[in-house]
Design a protein around this motif. Structure first.
Motif, short mmCIF file in Angstrom:
data_model
loop_
_atom_site.label_atom_id
_atom_site.label_comp_id
_atom_site.label_asym_id
_atom_site.label_seq_id
_atom_site.Cartn_x
_atom_site.Cartn_y
_atom_site.Cartn_z
N LYS A 92 72.34 -24.92 7.67
CA LYS A 92 71.22 -23.02 7.78
C LYS A 92 71.91 -22.70 8.56
CE LYS A 92 67.85 -23.21 5.87
NZ LYS A 92 67.60 -23.61 4.41
N ARG A 93 72.87 -22.64 9.81
CA ARG A 93 74.17 -21.81 9.69
C ARG A 93 74.98 -21.25 8.71
NH1 ARG A 93 77.42 -25.09 13.52
NH2 ARG A 93 77.70 -25.61 11.70
N ASP A 94 75.37 -22.28 8.14
CA ASP A 94 76.52 -22.01 6.93
C ASP A 94 75.92 -21.48 6.07
OD1 ASP A 94 78.26 -23.64 8.66
OD2 ASP A 94 78.01 -26.06 7.55
N GLN A 95 74.50 -21.56 5.66
CA GLN A 95 74.13 -20.96 4.63
C GLN A 95 73.81 -19.45 5.39
OE1 GLN A 95 70.24 -22.80 3.74
NE2 GLN A 95 71.17 -23.31 1.72
N ILE A 96 73.85 -19.10 6.20
CA ILE A 96 73.41 -17.59 6.59
C ILE A 96 74.87 -17.33 6.82
CG2 ILE A 96 73.36 -15.73 9.18
CD1 ILE A 96 70.73 -18.52 9.93
N LEU A 97 76.18 -18.14 7.21
CA LEU A 97 77.32 -17.45 7.24
C LEU A 97 78.00 -16.86 5.60
CD1 LEU A 97 78.82 -19.34 10.25
CD2 LEU A 97 78.12 -17.77 9.85
N ALA A 98 77.39 -17.76 4.61
CA ALA A 98 77.90 -17.83 3.58
C ALA A 98 77.05 -17.26 2.65
CB ALA A 98 77.64 -18.76 3.03
N TYR A 99 75.85 -16.48 3.28
CA TYR A 99 74.70 -15.51 2.58
C TYR A 99 75.67 -13.95 1.64
CZ TYR A 99 70.50 -13.52 1.16
OH TYR A 99 69.01 -13.12 0.25
N GLY A 100 76.77 -13.79 2.10
CA GLY A 100 77.24 -11.98 2.07
C GLY A 100 77.02 -10.57 2.61
N LYS A 101 77.48 -9.89 1.82
CA LYS A 101 77.33 -8.87 2.99
C LYS A 101 76.08 -8.10 2.07
CE LYS A 101 79.78 -6.04 -0.55
NZ LYS A 101 80.44 -4.79 -0.45
N ASP A 102 75.86 -7.03 3.03
CA ASP A 102 74.44 -6.55 2.41
C ASP A 102 75.09 -4.74 1.63
OD1 ASP A 102 72.07 -4.39 2.15
OD2 ASP A 102 72.37 -4.93 4.77
#
Length: 120
Positions: A92-102
């Protein structure tokens, strides 16, 4: 010839307790699996809408939960978004880090920051 059956108590009043067989050497006390918090860290490069959208997509949080987490991140600098096993927390941490910019913030460089920590 009729065979006599001894009187039996009413079935409703009979209870049978069956103890499970235990294998020798096994304890009922299982070691506890360590739990980990997934922490979301504050940045000035992301809007509340971004945080809510990310939390809904990655964690399935309801709107109310997203608002509480976004406010906590903004006020305290970080918030717990999930408590789980180590492997799941890392995922889940890795998913947040890979989510992309705003995309709604002009100078947003990328995803929000997230870490994991073992609970106490």
């Amino acid at each position: 010839m009729d065979e006599q059956i001894p009187n039996r108590p009413d079935d409703a009043s009979v209870s049978v307790v069956v103890e499970p067989k235990r294998r020798p050497g096994l304890s009922r006390d299982r070691p506890k699996i360590p739990r980990y918090n997934v922490l979301l860290w504050n940045t000035d490069d992301h809007t509340f809408d971004y945080v809510e959208k990310m939390l809904r997509e990655l964690f399935g949080h309801a709107h109310e939960q997203c608002v509480v987490i976004a406010k906590t991140v903004d006020e305290d600098g970080r918030a717990v978004v999930l408590t789980t096993t180590k492997e799941h927390a890392e995922f889940k941490r890795d998913q947040i880090l890979a989510y992309g910019k705003d995309d709604s913030v002009k100078n947003c460089a990328g995803s929000m920051t997230a870490t994991i920590e073992e609970t106490s």
